[in-house]
Design an enzyme around this catalytic site. Structure first.
Site, short mmCIF file in Angstrom:
data_model
loop_
_atom_site.label_atom_id
_atom_site.label_comp_id
_atom_site.label_asym_id
_atom_site.label_seq_id
_atom_site.Cartn_x
_atom_site.Cartn_y
_atom_site.Cartn_z
N GLY A 141 8.15 2.55 8.15
CA GLY A 141 8.15 1.22 7.56
C GLY A 141 7.27 1.14 6.34
N VAL A 190 3.61 -0.54 4.46
CA VAL A 190 2.25 -0.98 4.74
C VAL A 190 1.80 -1.90 3.61
CG1 VAL A 190 -0.11 -0.27 5.26
CG2 VAL A 190 1.79 1.23 5.87
N ASP A 241 1.01 12.39 14.51
CA ASP A 241 1.40 12.50 13.11
C ASP A 241 0.15 12.74 12.26
OD1 ASP A 241 3.17 12.59 10.98
OD2 ASP A 241 3.21 10.42 10.69
N GLY A 280 6.73 4.42 4.19
CA GLY A 280 6.81 5.62 5.01
C GLY A 280 8.05 5.64 5.85
N GLY A 281 8.16 6.69 6.69
CA GLY A 281 9.34 6.86 7.51
C GLY A 281 9.53 5.77 8.54
N LEU A 291 0.81 -1.21 0.00
CA LEU A 291 0.00 0.00 0.00
C LEU A 291 0.84 1.26 0.00
CD1 LEU A 291 -2.89 -0.77 2.54
CD2 LEU A 291 -3.11 -0.38 0.09
N LYS A 330 1.28 -3.06 8.89
CA LYS A 330 2.41 -2.14 8.83
C LYS A 330 3.61 -2.82 9.48
CE LYS A 330 3.87 2.60 9.34
NZ LYS A 330 3.41 3.99 9.45
#
Length: 282
Positions: free
Chosen positions: A34, A36, A145, A31-32, A28, A51
């Site tokens: 890890g 997904v 976040d 990101g910072g 999917l 995730k």
């Protein structure tokens, strides 16, 4: 599953099975913290979102204890504006993972690619998210976040990635001086340490989210991270009603939530919602 010991760490990818249960079928996002994935739960047959966090985030006993303690709190959250956490743990090889319901649909970031929200849509956004965040704060959990990519634009809007940064102790600068998280959306105290990190970082985050949702762009922008953080610490951005046509009381509420000093913001997300509703009254 063992939280207190670490074995040789490994990488994982599509087709692999995590924790002898979750078969990763598609990616999917990256990101910072890890990657997904969409996965098939071999026990229930359901599709879930998984995730997988970068291995270095579970580098010591303190983080492993935090994972166990705060994971239990996150699983207790039950609110329609929060994507449900099903499992949080470490597999036999040491990979940290979070399993949530898989919810199809676009993110708020994708929705904003077509243009800013109307005030009515912003009403719906804030009403839903403030309720979810308030419920989490009652459990002692921060989001930390809040950004368009972490909001699913549905009915109701729903938050994802709840508490991942808080669980792993990433709500301040790392030991190397690098920032974990999304700098453009961080409250100043997160990276300056000038005041305590508490619920008001999410008040700030909602303010930034509303600013971007109504204007189409985040309030603070700079290609250089250091300069960006200086702008955030100084509160150096244009007032919302200077760049988009919104009522002055609405702009005032948004800018108040984004105040550079935590003690000058609304005390809670509930107080922010109340102020917003007051500003929206005819």
């Amino acid at each position: 599953m063992v939280l207190e010991t670490m074995t040789e760490l490994r990488t994982i990818g599509l087709g692999d099975v995590l924790a002898d249960r979750y078969e990763l079928t598609s990616e999917l996002a990256l990101g910072g913290l890890g990657a997904v994935y969409v996965a098939r739960d071999r026990v229930t047959g359901d599709e879930v979102a998984v995730k997988v966090l970068h291995a270095e985030h579970l580098s010591n006993d303190t983080m492993r204890r935090r994972l166990r303690r705060e994971g239990a709190a996150l699983k207790a959250l039950d609110h329609p504006a929060i994507v449900r956490l099903l499992e949080l743990g470490v597999d036999e090889s040491g990979l940290v993972y979070l399993v949530t319901d898989y919810v199809e649909g676009e993110t708020l970031a994708e929705r904003l690619e077509r243009g800013p929200l109307s005030l009515g849509e912003a009403d719906r956004l804030l009403s839903a998210l403030s309720g979810g965040i308030g419920a989490a704060h009652a459990h002692g959990i921060l989001h930390g976040d809040l950004k368009p990519a972490n909001v699913l634009w549905g009915d109701p809007p729903r938050l994802v990635d709840f508490g991942a940064s808080k669980i792993l102790g990433l709500d301040r600068l790392t030991a190397t001086g690098e920032i974990s998280g999304t700098p453009a959306y961080m409250a100043p105290e997160v990276f300056t340490g000038k005041s305590e990190v508490d619920e008001r970082i999410d008040v700030y985050g909602l303010g930034v989210l509303l600013y971007e949702a109504l204007s189409g762009a985040p309030p603070f922008r700079d290609g250089h991270v250091g300069k960006l953080l200086m702008k955030i610490d100084a509160g150096d951005c244009l007032p919302l009603d200077a760049i988009v046509e919104v009522p002055a009381p609405v702009a005032s509420v948004v800018m108040h939530a984004m105040h550079r000093r935590a003690d000058e913001r609304p005390l809670s997300v509930g107080a922010l919602l109340e102020a917003w509703r007051g500003a929206r009254e005819p």
